[in-house]
Scaffold this motif. Structure first.
Motif, PDB file in Angstrom:
ATOM      1  N   MET A   1    -106.501  25.569  23.775  1.00  0.00           N
ATOM      2  CA  MET A   1    -106.518  25.308  25.221  1.00  0.00           C
ATOM      3  C   MET A   1    -105.813  26.305  25.819  1.00  0.00           C
ATOM      4  SD  MET A   1    -104.790  21.377  25.305  1.00  0.00           S
ATOM      5  CE  MET A   1    -103.322  21.754  24.031  1.00  0.00           C
ATOM      6  N   LEU A   2    -105.373  27.261  25.222  1.00  0.00           N
ATOM      7  CA  LEU A   2    -104.776  28.398  26.064  1.00  0.00           C
ATOM      8  C   LEU A   2    -105.995  29.295  26.504  1.00  0.00           C
ATOM      9  CD1 LEU A   2    -101.851  29.447  23.869  1.00  0.00           C
ATOM     10  CD2 LEU A   2    -101.625  28.345  26.153  1.00  0.00           C
ATOM     11  N   PRO A   3    -105.783  29.621  27.775  1.00  0.00           N
ATOM     12  CA  PRO A   3    -107.214  30.366  28.183  1.00  0.00           C
ATOM     13  C   PRO A   3    -107.021  31.757  27.674  1.00  0.00           C
ATOM     14  CG  PRO A   3    -106.174  29.157  30.081  1.00  0.00           C
ATOM     15  CD  PRO A   3    -105.456  29.013  28.924  1.00  0.00           C
ATOM     16  N   VAL A   4    -106.002  32.337  27.501  1.00  0.00           N
ATOM     17  CA  VAL A   4    -106.076  33.774  26.922  1.00  0.00           C
ATOM     18  C   VAL A   4    -106.550  33.727  25.560  1.00  0.00           C
ATOM     19  CG1 VAL A   4    -103.641  33.350  25.791  1.00  0.00           C
ATOM     20  CG2 VAL A   4    -104.294  35.741  26.780  1.00  0.00           C
ATOM     21  N   THR A   5    -106.771  32.717  24.764  1.00  0.00           N
ATOM     22  CA  THR A   5    -107.203  32.956  23.310  1.00  0.00           C
ATOM     23  C   THR A   5    -108.644  32.833  23.430  1.00  0.00           C
ATOM     24  OG1 THR A   5    -107.263  30.415  23.153  1.00  0.00           O
ATOM     25  CG2 THR A   5    -105.155  31.769  22.456  1.00  0.00           C
ATOM     26  N   LYS A   6    -109.356  32.507  24.723  1.00  0.00           N
ATOM     27  CA  LYS A   6    -110.892  32.456  24.649  1.00  0.00           C
ATOM     28  C   LYS A   6    -111.718  33.476  24.221  1.00  0.00           C
ATOM     29  CE  LYS A   6    -114.604  31.381  27.688  1.00  0.00           C
ATOM     30  NZ  LYS A   6    -115.162  30.930  29.203  1.00  0.00           N
ATOM     31  N   ASP A   7    -112.476  33.582  23.424  1.00  0.00           N
ATOM     32  CA  ASP A   7    -113.377  34.594  22.733  1.00  0.00           C
ATOM     33  C   ASP A   7    -112.485  35.713  21.957  1.00  0.00           C
ATOM     34  OD1 ASP A   7    -115.703  33.539  23.934  1.00  0.00           O
ATOM     35  OD2 ASP A   7    -115.441  34.587  25.638  1.00  0.00           O
ATOM     36  N   THR A   8    -111.469  34.950  21.397  1.00  0.00           N
ATOM     37  CA  THR A   8    -110.692  35.805  20.531  1.00  0.00           C
ATOM     38  C   THR A   8    -110.625  35.360  19.247  1.00  0.00           C
ATOM     39  OG1 THR A   8    -108.531  34.993  20.885  1.00  0.00           O
ATOM     40  CG2 THR A   8    -109.201  36.460  22.612  1.00  0.00           C
TER      41      THR A   8
ATOM     42  N   TYR B   1    -107.862  17.189  18.083  1.00  0.00           N
ATOM     43  CA  TYR B   1    -108.348  16.658  19.279  1.00  0.00           C
ATOM     44  C   TYR B   1    -107.577  15.760  20.192  1.00  0.00           C
ATOM     45  CZ  TYR B   1    -112.295  18.984  16.872  1.00  0.00           C
ATOM     46  OH  TYR B   1    -112.880  19.768  16.118  1.00  0.00           O
ATOM     47  N   LEU B   2    -106.917  15.111  19.492  1.00  0.00           N
ATOM     48  CA  LEU B   2    -105.939  14.057  20.106  1.00  0.00           C
ATOM     49  C   LEU B   2    -104.842  14.576  21.209  1.00  0.00           C
ATOM     50  CD1 LEU B   2    -105.169  11.348  17.412  1.00  0.00           C
ATOM     51  CD2 LEU B   2    -106.466  10.860  19.466  1.00  0.00           C
ATOM     52  N   ILE B   3    -104.368  15.864  20.866  1.00  0.00           N
ATOM     53  CA  ILE B   3    -103.498  16.535  21.657  1.00  0.00           C
ATOM     54  C   ILE B   3    -104.182  17.137  22.729  1.00  0.00           C
ATOM     55  CG2 ILE B   3    -101.969  18.719  21.821  1.00  0.00           C
ATOM     56  CD1 ILE B   3    -101.353  18.211  18.859  1.00  0.00           C
ATOM     57  N   GLN B   4    -105.556  17.323  22.640  1.00  0.00           N
ATOM     58  CA  GLN B   4    -106.174  17.951  23.884  1.00  0.00           C
ATOM     59  C   GLN B   4    -106.726  17.152  24.978  1.00  0.00           C
ATOM     60  OE1 GLN B   4    -109.146  21.461  22.754  1.00  0.00           O
ATOM     61  NE2 GLN B   4    -108.567  20.883  20.553  1.00  0.00           N
ATOM     62  N   VAL B   5    -106.631  15.486  24.353  1.00  0.00           N
ATOM     63  CA  VAL B   5    -107.169  14.529  25.394  1.00  0.00           C
ATOM     64  C   VAL B   5    -106.657  14.736  26.717  1.00  0.00           C
ATOM     65  CG1 VAL B   5    -107.184  12.098  25.848  1.00  0.00           C
ATOM     66  CG2 VAL B   5    -108.151  13.152  23.584  1.00  0.00           C
TER      67      VAL B   5
ATOM     68  N   PHE C   1    -105.452  16.924  28.433  1.00  0.00           N
ATOM     69  CA  PHE C   1    -105.433  18.166  29.104  1.00  0.00           C
ATOM     70  C   PHE C   1    -107.009  18.498  29.342  1.00  0.00           C
ATOM     71  CE2 PHE C   1    -101.858  18.132  26.624  1.00  0.00           C
ATOM     72  CZ  PHE C   1    -100.725  18.582  27.530  1.00  0.00           C
ATOM     73  N   SER C   2    -107.835  17.881  28.562  1.00  0.00           N
ATOM     74  CA  SER C   2    -109.385  18.295  28.642  1.00  0.00           C
ATOM     75  C   SER C   2    -110.215  17.614  29.677  1.00  0.00           C
ATOM     76  CB  SER C   2    -109.994  18.123  27.395  1.00  0.00           C
ATOM     77  OG  SER C   2    -111.404  18.220  27.308  1.00  0.00           O
ATOM     78  N   PRO C   3    -111.014  18.153  30.385  1.00  0.00           N
ATOM     79  CA  PRO C   3    -111.960  17.546  31.474  1.00  0.00           C
ATOM     80  C   PRO C   3    -112.539  16.686  30.729  1.00  0.00           C
ATOM     81  CG  PRO C   3    -112.798  19.737  31.140  1.00  0.00           C
ATOM     82  CD  PRO C   3    -111.272  19.653  30.388  1.00  0.00           C
ATOM     83  N   LEU C   4    -112.905  16.486  29.474  1.00  0.00           N
ATOM     84  CA  LEU C   4    -113.761  15.627  28.721  1.00  0.00           C
ATOM     85  C   LEU C   4    -112.840  14.447  28.426  1.00  0.00           C
ATOM     86  CD1 LEU C   4    -115.371  17.847  26.246  1.00  0.00           C
ATOM     87  CD2 LEU C   4    -116.338  16.778  28.158  1.00  0.00           C
TER      88      LEU C   4
ATOM     89  N   TRP D   1    -111.304  11.490  26.684  1.00  0.00           N
ATOM     90  CA  TRP D   1    -111.242  10.858  25.371  1.00  0.00           C
ATOM     91  C   TRP D   1    -112.645  11.492  24.714  1.00  0.00           C
ATOM     92  CZ3 TRP D   1    -107.506   8.971  22.549  1.00  0.00           C
ATOM     93  CH2 TRP D   1    -106.467   8.448  23.048  1.00  0.00           C
ATOM     94  N   GLN D   2    -113.545  11.628  25.390  1.00  0.00           N
ATOM     95  CA  GLN D   2    -115.155  12.227  24.995  1.00  0.00           C
ATOM     96  C   GLN D   2    -114.644  13.439  23.842  1.00  0.00           C
ATOM     97  OE1 GLN D   2    -117.425  12.824  28.367  1.00  0.00           O
ATOM     98  NE2 GLN D   2    -118.345  10.897  28.157  1.00  0.00           N
ATOM     99  N   ILE D   3    -113.842  14.325  24.091  1.00  0.00           N
ATOM    100  CA  ILE D   3    -113.334  15.348  23.348  1.00  0.00           C
ATOM    101  C   ILE D   3    -113.482  14.935  21.851  1.00  0.00           C
ATOM    102  CG2 ILE D   3    -111.114  15.315  23.196  1.00  0.00           C
ATOM    103  CD1 ILE D   3    -111.212  18.422  23.569  1.00  0.00           C
ATOM    104  N   LEU D   4    -112.978  13.647  21.339  1.00  0.00           N
ATOM    105  CA  LEU D   4    -113.069  13.284  20.089  1.00  0.00           C
ATOM    106  C   LEU D   4    -114.515  13.275  19.541  1.00  0.00           C
ATOM    107  CD1 LEU D   4    -110.587  10.294  20.257  1.00  0.00           C
ATOM    108  CD2 LEU D   4    -110.026  12.417  19.316  1.00  0.00           C
ATOM    109  N   ASP D   5    -115.576  13.284  20.252  1.00  0.00           N
ATOM    110  CA  ASP D   5    -116.961  13.763  19.594  1.00  0.00           C
ATOM    111  C   ASP D   5    -116.941  14.668  18.906  1.00  0.00           C
ATOM    112  OD1 ASP D   5    -117.630  11.224  21.064  1.00  0.00           O
ATOM    113  OD2 ASP D   5    -118.730  12.094  22.751  1.00  0.00           O
ATOM    114  N   TYR D   6    -116.406  15.769  19.059  1.00  0.00           N
ATOM    115  CA  TYR D   6    -116.318  16.792  18.382  1.00  0.00           C
ATOM    116  C   TYR D   6    -115.668  16.867  16.921  1.00  0.00           C
ATOM    117  CZ  TYR D   6    -117.514  19.804  22.450  1.00  0.00           C
ATOM    118  OH  TYR D   6    -118.101  20.203  23.619  1.00  0.00           O
ATOM    119  N   TYR D   7    -114.915  15.661  16.873  1.00  0.00           N
ATOM    120  CA  TYR D   7    -114.156  15.254  15.408  1.00  0.00           C
ATOM    121  C   TYR D   7    -115.276  14.762  14.442  1.00  0.00           C
ATOM    122  CZ  TYR D   7    -111.348  13.018  12.012  1.00  0.00           C
ATOM    123  OH  TYR D   7    -110.812  12.659  10.885  1.00  0.00           O
ATOM    124  N   LYS D   8    -116.396  14.251  15.020  1.00  0.00           N
ATOM    125  CA  LYS D   8    -117.378  13.731  14.292  1.00  0.00           C
ATOM    126  C   LYS D   8    -118.012  14.801  13.292  1.00  0.00           C
ATOM    127  CE  LYS D   8    -119.182  10.452  17.491  1.00  0.00           C
ATOM    128  NZ  LYS D   8    -120.085  10.067  18.655  1.00  0.00           N
TER     129      LYS D   8
END
Length: 298
Positions: free
Chosen positions: A34-41, A86-90, A92-95, A97-104
């Motif tokens: 979730m941290l923006p500073v870690t993007k692409d790192t 994924y549950l922790i991100q729910v 804070f994410s614009p997605l 509960w849909q972010i759980l789709d990635y858990y599949k």
């Protein structure tokens, strides 16, 4: 070497410790995702690829008492840690509960951790056939992970260089971590070196000559800020990233700005009219993707 043997086989990994380990791993992964500073790192790679989780799995296997204990602990570890990511991100994410789709994507892998953990425990028998268990793991890390990280680092250095070093270190580490027999260690180390060298070469060759071709944007209507035609010119401030040019697109029926990128990074794109008037946009190029700020008109 004593430290390695302590970490891989010298720890009393109780169920309580395993559950705490799983929770900490899941929470940490969610935070760096979730941290923006870690993007692409390299720090966010733990939320994307397997190399860190393979290390966790080997750690659990080598500190388990029996094949059944190993299989169950690997399964429970991933059963707890991965949903947590994924549950922790729910919230804070614009997605949502849909972010759980990635858990599949992790469900099948989680189920496979039991047989993999069960079979992996036989590495502790210190037999020659243990090479047929650990070498495929090393090859998976090399040819599926290391090559990709090398490819990205070649054109966007130093992005993901820590993941490159992590893969190299762990591939070389595993023969010494799982075997007591010196001969098996030497054979495993030789195979590890071959995998690392081949993976690095493949990564460099595959990416150094590759080009990401795309259309950045199309012309607006005459009189609007982003209008252009064949008399205009376009350029980017950082020419090392590649080149941009204007062409007429028959399928679109108008002029477009096309690009061919060989590296990643941030730059400025400038569109200039025959009269010398110019408009500049912020452009970020990533791994087969880009983002350009065209303002409110877009």
């Amino acid at each position: 070497m004593k430290l390695i043997k302590k970490l891989f086989g010298g720890i009393n990994l109780t169920w309580g410790k395993l559950i705490i380990f799983a929770v900490v791993a899941g929470v940490y992964t969610a935070i760096v995702a979730m941290l923006p500073v870690t993007k692409d790192t390299s720090f966010r790679d733990i939320a994307i690829s397997f190399e860190r989780w393979v290390l966790f799995g080997v750690f659990i296997i080598m500190n388990s008492r029996t094949p059944l204990d190993s299989g169950l602990k690997c399964f429970v570890f991933f059963l707890i840690s991965q949903p947590l990511v994924y549950l922790i991100q729910v919230p804070f994410s614009p997605l949502g509960w849909q972010i759980l789709d990635y858990y599949k994507n992790w469900v099948i892998w989680t189920l496979l951790t039991f047989p993999m953990g069960f079979i992996g425990h036989y590495l502790k028998r210190n037999k020659w056939w243990g090479l047929f268990i650990i070498v495929p793991v090393m090859a998976f890390l090399g040819f599926d992970h290391l090559t990709g990280f090398v490819s990205v680092s070649v054109i966007w250095f130093p992005h993901h260089i820590i993941s490159v070093l992590f893969c190299v270190a762990t591939i070389i580490l595993y023969p010494f971590a799982v075997f007591e027999n010196k001969q098996l260690q030497r054979i495993g180390a030789a195979l590890a070196a071959a995998i690392v060298i081949a993976s690095v070469v493949i990564g460099v060759v595959n990416r150094s000559g590759s080009v990401y071709k795309t259309t950045l944007f199309t012309s607006a209507e005459p009189g609007e800020k982003r209008y252009f035609d064949g008399t205009y010119t376009v350029s980017i401030a950082n020419g090392d990233l590649g080149e941009v040019y204007i062409t007429y697109d028959e399928s679109y029926g108008g002029y477009v700005v096309n690009a061919e990128f060989r590296k990643y990074g941030e730059t400025k794109l400038t569109l200039t009219s025959p009269e010398g008037e110019s408009v500049t946009y912020d452009l970020t190029v990533g791994n087969n993707t880009y983002n350009i700020d065209l303002g409110e008109e877009e």
